[in-house]
Structure formats: C-alpha cells, structure tokens
Write a protein that holds these residues in place. Structure first.
Motif, PDB file in Angstrom:
ATOM      1  N   VAL A   1      40.092  38.139  36.614  1.00  0.00           N
ATOM      2  CA  VAL A   1      40.234  39.762  37.195  1.00  0.00           C
ATOM      3  C   VAL A   1      38.559  39.576  37.275  1.00  0.00           C
ATOM      4  O   VAL A   1      37.550  39.143  36.797  1.00  0.00           O
ATOM      5  N   ILE A   2      37.862  39.406  38.484  1.00  0.00           N
ATOM      6  CA  ILE A   2      36.318  40.148  38.632  1.00  0.00           C
ATOM      7  C   ILE A   2      36.359  41.770  38.718  1.00  0.00           C
ATOM      8  O   ILE A   2      36.837  42.011  39.326  1.00  0.00           O
ATOM      9  N   LEU A   3      35.265  41.687  37.664  1.00  0.00           N
ATOM     10  CA  LEU A   3      34.515  43.546  37.709  1.00  0.00           C
ATOM     11  C   LEU A   3      33.835  43.204  38.724  1.00  0.00           C
ATOM     12  O   LEU A   3      32.473  42.417  37.970  1.00  0.00           O
ATOM     13  N   VAL A   4      33.516  44.461  39.013  1.00  0.00           N
ATOM     14  CA  VAL A   4      32.372  44.627  39.996  1.00  0.00           C
ATOM     15  C   VAL A   4      31.819  45.995  39.446  1.00  0.00           C
ATOM     16  O   VAL A   4      32.449  46.966  40.277  1.00  0.00           O
ATOM     17  N   GLY A   5      30.390  46.439  38.721  1.00  0.00           N
ATOM     18  CA  GLY A   5      30.368  47.477  38.893  1.00  0.00           C
ATOM     19  C   GLY A   5      29.419  47.919  39.608  1.00  0.00           C
ATOM     20  O   GLY A   5      28.302  47.301  39.333  1.00  0.00           O
ATOM     21  N   ILE A   6      29.264  49.337  40.035  1.00  0.00           N
ATOM     22  CA  ILE A   6      27.789  49.343  40.970  1.00  0.00           C
ATOM     23  C   ILE A   6      27.490  51.033  40.269  1.00  0.00           C
ATOM     24  O   ILE A   6      27.840  51.945  39.431  1.00  0.00           O
TER      25      ILE A   6
ATOM     26  N   THR B   1      37.977  26.336  36.948  1.00  0.00           N
ATOM     27  CA  THR B   1      38.761  26.495  38.929  1.00  0.00           C
ATOM     28  C   THR B   1      37.469  26.032  39.505  1.00  0.00           C
ATOM     29  O   THR B   1      36.113  27.207  39.966  1.00  0.00           O
ATOM     30  N   ASN B   2      37.993  25.745  40.906  1.00  0.00           N
ATOM     31  CA  ASN B   2      36.451  25.461  41.305  1.00  0.00           C
ATOM     32  C   ASN B   2      37.563  26.137  43.135  1.00  0.00           C
ATOM     33  O   ASN B   2      36.482  26.205  43.855  1.00  0.00           O
ATOM     34  N   ASP B   3      38.736  26.232  42.624  1.00  0.00           N
ATOM     35  CA  ASP B   3      39.296  26.122  44.154  1.00  0.00           C
ATOM     36  C   ASP B   3      40.408  27.988  44.081  1.00  0.00           C
ATOM     37  O   ASP B   3      41.306  28.462  44.709  1.00  0.00           O
ATOM     38  N   VAL B   4      40.290  27.594  42.724  1.00  0.00           N
ATOM     39  CA  VAL B   4      41.128  30.013  42.595  1.00  0.00           C
ATOM     40  C   VAL B   4      40.049  30.538  43.875  1.00  0.00           C
ATOM     41  O   VAL B   4      39.171  31.132  43.097  1.00  0.00           O
ATOM     42  N   LYS B   5      40.665  31.553  43.830  1.00  0.00           N
ATOM     43  CA  LYS B   5      39.931  32.672  44.836  1.00  0.00           C
ATOM     44  C   LYS B   5      40.470  34.153  43.346  1.00  0.00           C
ATOM     45  O   LYS B   5      41.741  34.500  43.065  1.00  0.00           O
ATOM     46  N   TYR B   6      40.042  35.365  42.991  1.00  0.00           N
ATOM     47  CA  TYR B   6      40.303  36.572  42.038  1.00  0.00           C
ATOM     48  C   TYR B   6      40.713  37.191  43.275  1.00  0.00           C
ATOM     49  O   TYR B   6      39.402  37.829  43.711  1.00  0.00           O
ATOM     50  N   PRO B   7      41.457  38.319  42.275  1.00  0.00           N
ATOM     51  CA  PRO B   7      40.998  40.057  42.522  1.00  0.00           C
ATOM     52  C   PRO B   7      39.948  40.531  42.461  1.00  0.00           C
ATOM     53  O   PRO B   7      39.179  40.071  40.815  1.00  0.00           O
ATOM     54  N   VAL B   8      39.214  41.657  42.306  1.00  0.00           N
ATOM     55  CA  VAL B   8      38.227  42.082  42.349  1.00  0.00           C
ATOM     56  C   VAL B   8      38.383  43.424  42.695  1.00  0.00           C
ATOM     57  O   VAL B   8      38.653  44.685  43.132  1.00  0.00           O
ATOM     58  N   VAL B   9      37.794  44.203  41.057  1.00  0.00           N
ATOM     59  CA  VAL B   9      38.427  45.881  40.505  1.00  0.00           C
ATOM     60  C   VAL B   9      36.809  46.328  40.805  1.00  0.00           C
ATOM     61  O   VAL B   9      35.788  45.863  40.355  1.00  0.00           O
ATOM     62  N   TYR B  10      36.198  46.861  41.643  1.00  0.00           N
ATOM     63  CA  TYR B  10      35.186  47.881  41.846  1.00  0.00           C
ATOM     64  C   TYR B  10      35.403  48.813  41.105  1.00  0.00           C
ATOM     65  O   TYR B  10      36.034  49.756  41.528  1.00  0.00           O
ATOM     66  N   ILE B  11      33.994  49.123  40.612  1.00  0.00           N
ATOM     67  CA  ILE B  11      33.655  50.457  39.782  1.00  0.00           C
ATOM     68  C   ILE B  11      32.510  50.812  39.722  1.00  0.00           C
ATOM     69  O   ILE B  11      31.293  50.917  39.320  1.00  0.00           O
TER      70      ILE B  11
ATOM     71  N   TYR C   1      27.156  44.572  38.314  1.00  0.00           N
ATOM     72  CA  TYR C   1      27.050  44.443  37.002  1.00  0.00           C
ATOM     73  C   TYR C   1      29.058  43.634  36.936  1.00  0.00           C
ATOM     74  O   TYR C   1      29.883  43.895  37.661  1.00  0.00           O
ATOM     75  N   ILE C   2      28.073  42.830  36.794  1.00  0.00           N
ATOM     76  CA  ILE C   2      29.815  41.669  37.997  1.00  0.00           C
ATOM     77  C   ILE C   2      30.338  41.221  36.147  1.00  0.00           C
ATOM     78  O   ILE C   2      29.278  40.306  35.731  1.00  0.00           O
ATOM     79  N   GLN C   3      31.758  40.464  35.796  1.00  0.00           N
ATOM     80  CA  GLN C   3      32.194  40.415  35.118  1.00  0.00           C
ATOM     81  C   GLN C   3      33.267  39.017  35.000  1.00  0.00           C
ATOM     82  O   GLN C   3      34.297  39.385  36.041  1.00  0.00           O
ATOM     83  N   LEU C   4      32.901  38.268  34.951  1.00  0.00           N
ATOM     84  CA  LEU C   4      34.098  36.702  35.019  1.00  0.00           C
ATOM     85  C   LEU C   4      34.560  36.908  34.228  1.00  0.00           C
ATOM     86  O   LEU C   4      34.596  37.099  33.178  1.00  0.00           O
ATOM     87  N   PRO C   5      36.078  35.808  34.845  1.00  0.00           N
ATOM     88  CA  PRO C   5      37.098  35.844  34.462  1.00  0.00           C
ATOM     89  C   PRO C   5      36.902  34.487  33.157  1.00  0.00           C
ATOM     90  O   PRO C   5      36.267  33.218  33.591  1.00  0.00           O
ATOM     91  N   ARG C   6      36.902  35.015  32.099  1.00  0.00           N
ATOM     92  CA  ARG C   6      36.722  32.762  31.007  1.00  0.00           C
ATOM     93  C   ARG C   6      38.004  31.584  32.247  1.00  0.00           C
ATOM     94  O   ARG C   6      36.940  30.953  31.863  1.00  0.00           O
ATOM     95  N   SER C   7      38.367  32.223  32.344  1.00  0.00           N
ATOM     96  CA  SER C   7      39.381  31.011  33.424  1.00  0.00           C
ATOM     97  C   SER C   7      38.427  31.171  34.949  1.00  0.00           C
ATOM     98  O   SER C   7      38.444  29.573  35.146  1.00  0.00           O
ATOM     99  N   TYR C   8      37.016  30.866  35.237  1.00  0.00           N
ATOM    100  CA  TYR C   8      36.387  30.621  36.305  1.00  0.00           C
ATOM    101  C   TYR C   8      35.977  29.898  36.362  1.00  0.00           C
ATOM    102  O   TYR C   8      35.630  28.993  37.346  1.00  0.00           O
ATOM    103  N   SER C   9      34.636  29.601  35.341  1.00  0.00           N
ATOM    104  CA  SER C   9      34.555  28.131  35.648  1.00  0.00           C
ATOM    105  C   SER C   9      35.608  26.425  35.382  1.00  0.00           C
ATOM    106  O   SER C   9      34.886  25.888  35.348  1.00  0.00           O
TER     107      SER C   9
END
Length: 240
Positions: free
Chosen positions: A60-65, A29-39, A19-27
């Motif tokens: 932050v990008i959220l990644v649920g497993i 920009t093209n050059d910003v890397k984001y921290p990721v929280v894995y759950i 389950y991947i949720q991107l931050p609103r700012s993701y789209s």
C-alpha cells in the motif's frame, strides 16, 4: 524511506507537504497499481499507520498531509479540519474551513498522487483520528466519493454536533446511497465522544444505504489517548 514533497494549495494559496511512503514491492514492478491510504494530522499519525500497514497490509502507498507550512499545528488543524465555525471560548484559532481543505485534497493532493504514482483510484482510503476524524466524517457526508474507505477513530463530532447531524439529515434527503466502506471506532471511556459517535453510527445505519458498509467498534477500557493506537491497528486490519 519517506519522500517529502512540497505541494501548493491552488484554491487557498497555502503551502503543505506530502509524506509519501512506497511499498517495497513498488520498484520491482511497472504495471501494478496500489491502494493508497491518505492521512491528515500526518506528523502525529503517520508512524502509527505505517507500523500497522507494515504488519497487516504491506502493499500500500501511504500519503501523509502535513499542517500548513509556517502555521502552528493547532492553528492549521483547527482551521482545516472543522466544517463550521466553533463558537466556544476555548477556541482562539480560526475554525470552519474544512470545505476549503477538502477541495485541496480532491483537486491537488489526490491528483498529484495519481498523476505521479501507480495509485489505484478505486482503492483510496482515508485514515483519521480525533479532529481529523471529524473532517473525515464531514467528507463522508459532503463528498463521499473522495475516498472508497473511511477509517475514523474517535471523530470529534461533539465540537459541532448540531451542524453534523443537520448535515447528515440533509445528505439523507439528497442522496439515495453512500457508496463507501466505513470503520468507526470510539473508546469506551471517552465520555465527550461516545454519545455523538454512537448517534452518528446509528443515524447512518438507519438510512439503509444500499452500498454503505459500516463497522462500528467500541474499544473497551480506552480513553482518548489509549483509543488511538487501537483505532490504527483495528482499522488497518479491517481494511486489509
């Protein structure tokens, strides 16, 4: 706005979902890397963590497993989050396959995320609670470089206490350092959890690892269910 991505475990030949949720700012920009929280335990924990990051840490990008597709919740988490077989009559499901699950996360989940999204490999965080918190404590000792930050709420160390403290001792003998930031919490009314978690925090502190940063919090007047939302809010606030 959560993407659901099927992902194959190439080591154990099992199927999961991310389950991947991107931050609103993701789209924007093209050059910003984001921290990721894995759950892990994603069906139970994802929304609370999402709510916490929405207020405290938006970029932050959220990644649920998920649990294994086609397998029950208790069967999947009992097998995947426990590092050693639990010999207790209360456990009917298979246990002790955390090493396999950690391999899946390292070789399949993290690689997929970092190959397909602008994820910062130096800013990985793992958030977990209860049995998945035990898995996080195991990962911290077994392969600490999997994540930079570990938020472990009420980890169920009590289920495999002897094994975990032997692993901690072995890790201390083999490693001169644990390069990680750890937020470790437990509810003051969690009688079965309090002692082992306190001991775990004390053991880590006693090793004087140069690059281990440990924050240990006891949540007042909280039992196991009440400590969860506070662990999410306090942990994400600590991370932010």
């Amino acid at each position: 706005k959560i993407q659901v991505i099927p992902l194959h475990d190439t080591h154990s030949d099992r199927e999961y979902e991310l389950y991947i949720q991107l931050p609103r700012s993701y789209s924007k920009t093209n050059d910003v890397k984001y921290p990721v929280v894995y759950i892990t335990d994603a069906k139970a924990l994802f929304r609370m963590v999402s709510a916490s990051t929405g207020q405290l840490m938006r970029n932050v990008i959220l990644v649920g497993i998920s649990y294994e597709i086609g397998l029950g919740r208790h069967e999947s988490r009992g097998r995947d989050y426990t590092p050693v077989e639990i010999k207790d009559w209360t456990w009917s499901e298979q246990t002790g396959k955390a090493s396999n699950h950690l391999t899946f996360i390292r070789n399949d989940v993290i690689k997929y995320v970092e190959n397909n999204y602008r994820a910062d490999p130096d800013k990985r965080t793992y958030f977990a609670y209860s049995l998945s918190g035990l898995f996080g404590a195991y990962a911290l000792l077994a392969q600490p470089d999997t994540f930079k930050n570990y938020i472990l709420g009420s980890p169920s160390i009590n289920f495999v206490e002897k094994y975990m403290f032997q692993l901690e001792s072995n890790t201390a003998q083999k490693r001169k350092d644990l390069n990680a930031n750890v937020f470790l919490s437990v509810g003051a009314l969690e009688e079965d959890y309090m002692g082992p978690v306190e001991k775990f925090a004390s053991k880590l502190k006693s090793r004087n690892y140069p690059n281990l940063s440990l924050k240990h919090v006891v949540i007042n007047s909280a039992d196991h269910s009440e400590a969860f939302p506070m662990a999410a809010v306090l942990g994400i606030n600590w991370l932010a």
